[in-house]
Design an enzyme around this catalytic site. Structure first.
Site, PDB file in Angstrom:
ATOM      1  NE  ARG A 386      -3.569  -2.198   3.289  1.00 18.26           N
ATOM      2  CZ  ARG A 386      -4.421  -2.788   2.579  1.00 18.26           C
ATOM      3  NH1 ARG A 386      -5.114  -1.861   1.711  1.00 18.26           N
ATOM      4  NH2 ARG A 386      -5.400  -4.176   3.594  1.00 18.26           N
ATOM      5  CG  HIS A 446       1.848  -8.292   3.707  1.00 17.71           C
ATOM      6  ND1 HIS A 446       2.171  -8.351   5.312  1.00 17.71           N
ATOM      7  CD2 HIS A 446       0.591  -7.839   3.634  1.00 17.71           C
ATOM      8  CE1 HIS A 446       1.371  -7.316   5.648  1.00 17.71           C
ATOM      9  NE2 HIS A 446       0.247  -7.212   5.128  1.00 17.71           N
ATOM     10  CG  HIS A 602       0.604  -1.864  11.722  1.00 16.09           C
ATOM     11  ND1 HIS A 602       2.346  -1.877  10.275  1.00 16.09           N
ATOM     12  CD2 HIS A 602      -0.590  -2.104  10.560  1.00 16.09           C
ATOM     13  CE1 HIS A 602       1.198  -2.467   9.414  1.00 16.09           C
ATOM     14  NE2 HIS A 602      -0.378  -2.676   9.541  1.00 16.09           N
TER      15      HIS A 602
END
Length: 720
Positions: A386, A446, A602
């Site tokens: 992202r 990822h 996170h």
């Protein structure tokens, strides 16, 4: 750093083989655990220690989270039920049982949002932030509204009367519509039902000119309702309700597609027309509307105050700073500044750990920009899961290509809800000469990695960045993550091999780095089993974990085994946790906390005592892009990076992890019954968020001292 374990080298096929069979009651349902997390977020909206407009933000976030939950998780359960699937979850519930339980809990949460909104709106009014009613406005305000409606709103509205010749208009997911009952002006007889889809181009809350020191808004549905005569001439329109749709937004991708980009682009376009999965209704709407949407009764939620609670974020105004968190401006890491901004020199001195958002994410951007401008840099490789719109990271990659460097971007198309943005990004990068690779069809890429190859004299030197978070400069301001920069020969060589795996499919032989789907699971199994062996041998045995989600049944069972062997396990899990801690004979040595507050936790950090109590310089320490979920272990390309440099090791373990473990002011504790409760502040109250804002870049190798006296903000800080 001495290796104190006797465990075998990292294998590729390690399985977490539990010592006993566990019952489904030993696990917490994944969906209910997620709802419990969102409940903790919602609690922040009611916490009076948060500034008022930040409470509005938390309320909006909780509503946005619910949208995604319905669009993906509930939609998945509905698909299973309609397909007649009977496979039970790890806690023993069938899809039908889960769906029924989840809908009930979600309904309760949405009612709670309504209650909190009623209270918060009243508090906003007391501070001079008001949502007005059209009927109570002054004549001058109505003149302003007349002009605004005619110029900005009326041209984009499409009023529809719902008769057989005018079928139900398409409403996208998250779309809202005002429902009206249309009567003849003369006879007052019911003529039809009217519908006006709210235009997404117009804000839900329109700011009126300030008056008497007040900040005033008018809701768009109030405005439209006031002008129904303009929309339905000759008819009298009486608004009866607002409706808001959530659709199934999951995307299925054919793994063997010949053209991955075009296939996925079509799948994302098709998703816009996903079936309706959830309907919010404020007021009342005709039953035939529900039937036209193909919804069942239990897929409709009646709300007393407001549908579309996520829109309240539009009320967060910058001109009332006293109602917001105090601004925090992150600085560049001191070591980079000491080297006059030369990232390569700072990294070459020794490994560099940066904790965001307390230290600026600009260091990652600057690292890439420096690489793009440096004539000695030959190539750049980066994975992108992202990133932000108009990202400076993307500009740096393009600048590098234009400077004649070889640039490869591994762009993951399947980043949920960023698919369209990543498709556009991939096309834009390709158009500028970047070699774009979409990774392996069967696995999401990822891992968060950058690899820069630089000529230094007669040799090539590589520099790597490993992150726990996305390359997204915007979210990096509110997500707590760790960046790790290194030029360690073993790690940079492993990074090159992992990039080759993502682009070329050949399984890499890694020396130190661990990766999914190959070695992260097996390595974690070995590390936990080593702690079990230490406990049985009478040595200290401890595990500290920090992650977003703890879901994988095999790894949870292994932690249960560890607890029963006497290993002390402490974990900070932000969101979903299916492990049930503190159960006698099962998990009494496991403690689970969750930190929820100003920043979204996170980072993923895993520490294993290695025969010593934690924190210890002998601990096995890793940072990772992977949570402990089956998808991260088996269906994604992930990286788990060993931290062996003494200074970096101490920074992460002795400082970041210690403060997270000591947090009491923003922490919740998971109870054996699956409920969460706020932790008591205790004698040494500490907020990890406030602590790191005050101590953004502690000295390397310096251990956190015992918490000292409280500051004026009520946050305990370290004594100097």
């Amino acid at each position: 750093m001495t290796d104190r374990t006797d465990s075998a080298h990292h294998g590729e096929h390690g399985e977490a083989k539990s010592q006993r069979s566990y019952h489904h009651l030993d696990f917490i349902n994944r969906e209910l655990s997620w709802l419990a997390f969102n409940q903790r977020v919602l609690e922040e909206a009611e916490d009076s220690t948060n500034p008022l407009l930040e409470r509005v933000r938390f309320l909006s976030i909780s509503a946005g989270n619910m949208d995604e939950f319905y669009a993906v998780r509930v939609a998945g359960l509905v698909d299973q039920v309609r397909a007649g699937e009977g496979k039970k979850s790890v806690d023993g519930l069938t899809p039908t049982q889960q769906l029924e339980t989840v809908r009930h809990q979600a309904w309760r949460m949405q009612q709670e949002q309504q209650r909190i909104w009623h209270s918060v709106r009243a508090e906003l009014a007391k501070t001079g932030i008001v949502i007005e009613s059209v009927d109570k406005l002054h004549h001058s305000d109505k003149e302003w509204l007349d002009k605004y409606f005619e110029e900005q709103v009326f041209p984009v509205l499409t009023p529809v009367d719902l008769n057989p010749t005018h079928p139900m208009p398409f409403i996208p997911s998250g779309g809202q519509a005002l429902v009206l009952r249309l009567r003849d002006v003369d006879t007052h007889k019911h003529k039809a039902d009217g519908l006006v889809v709210m235009p997404p181009q117009i804000p839900r809350f329109i700011r009126l000119p300030d008056k008497n020191g007040q900040i005033r808004f008018i809701a768009l549905e109030y405005l439209i309702a006031h002008y129904t005569k303009r929309l339905f001439p000759g008819l009298h329109g009486v608004p009866t309700g607002m409706m808001r749709i959530v659709r199934n937004l999951d995307v299925d991708l054919e793994e063997k597609a010949e053209d991955l980009l075009n296939t996925f682009e079509k799948a994302v376009q098709d998703r816009r027309h996903g079936v309706c999965i959830h309907l919010e209704v404020e007021g009342t709407i005709p039953k035939h509307l529900v039937r036209k949407l193909g919804l069942e009764r239990d897929e409709v939620v009646l709300l007393p105050k407001m549908a579309g609670m996520g829109d309240v974020k539009q009320l967060i105004v910058s001109d009332r700073p006293e109602l917001l968190f105090s601004p925090f401006h992150a600085a560049m890491p001191q070591r980079v500044l000491d080297h006059d901004g030369d990232c390569f020199a700072a990294i070459k001195e020794k490994d560099l750990v940066v904790q965001h958002p307390y230290e600026s994410y600009d260091v990652v951007v600057h690292f890439l920009q420096q690489a793009a401008q440096d004539p000695n840099v030959l190539s750049i490789k980066q994975s992108i899961y992202r990133t932000s719109h108009d990202s400076p990271i993307v500009h740096a990659l393009i600048a590098a290509v234009e400077a004649g460097k070889s640039v490869t971007a591994v762009v993951e198309l399947r980043a949920r809800f960023d698919e369209e943005a990543n498709i556009n990004l991939a096309r834009a990068l390709e158009a500028r000469g970047v070699q774009v690779v979409y990774g392996l069809a069967a696995y999401k890429t990822h891992a968060k990695m950058i690899l820069v190859v630089r000529r230094e004299g007669e040799r090539l030197q590589s520099y790597a960045h490993f992150g726990t978070g996305n390359y997204h400069p915007s979210t990096a301001k509110i997500y707590t993550d760790i960046s790790f920069f290194t030029c360690d020969p073993v790690l940079v060589e492993d990074a090159a091999r992992l990039f080759n795996y993502a682009t070329g499919c050949a399984k890499p032989h890694l020396q130190a780095l661990c990766c999914s789907p190959l070695t992260i699971r097996s390595t974690l199994v070995e590390l936990v089993q080593a702690e079990i062996a230490h406990a049985r041998a009478g040595r200290p045995a401890q595990i500290w974990l920090k992650m977003n989600s703890l879901v994988d049944p095999q790894l949870i069972e292994l932690l249960y085994d560890a607890s029963q062997a006497g290993v002390s396990v402490k974990a900070v899990v932000r969101g979903i946790c299916c492990l049930r801690p503190g159960v006698k004979g099962l998990s009494e040595n496991i403690e689970i906390h969750s930190i929820v507050g100003r920043y979204l936790e996170h980072a993923r950090v895993f520490a294993f005592g290695n025969g010593e109590g934690l924190p210890s310089p002998y601990a096995k320490l890793y940072i990772s892009s992977a949570d402990w979920m089956k998808r991260n272990m088996d269906r994604r390309i992930e990286a788990m990076v060993p931290i062996t440099d003494p200074a970096a090791h101490a920074h992460i373990l002795n400082q970041i992890m210690v403060v997270n473990m000591r947090d009491t002011l923003r922490s919740w504790k998971l109870l054996p019954n699956g409920k969460w409760e706020r932790m008591a502040p205790g004698n040494e109250p500490l907020s990890a968020h406030d602590y790191f804002m005050a101590h953004p870049s502690p000295a390397y190798g310096e251990e956190i001292a015992p918490v000292g006296s409280e500051s004026r903000t009520g946050v305990a800080v370290q004594e100097s």
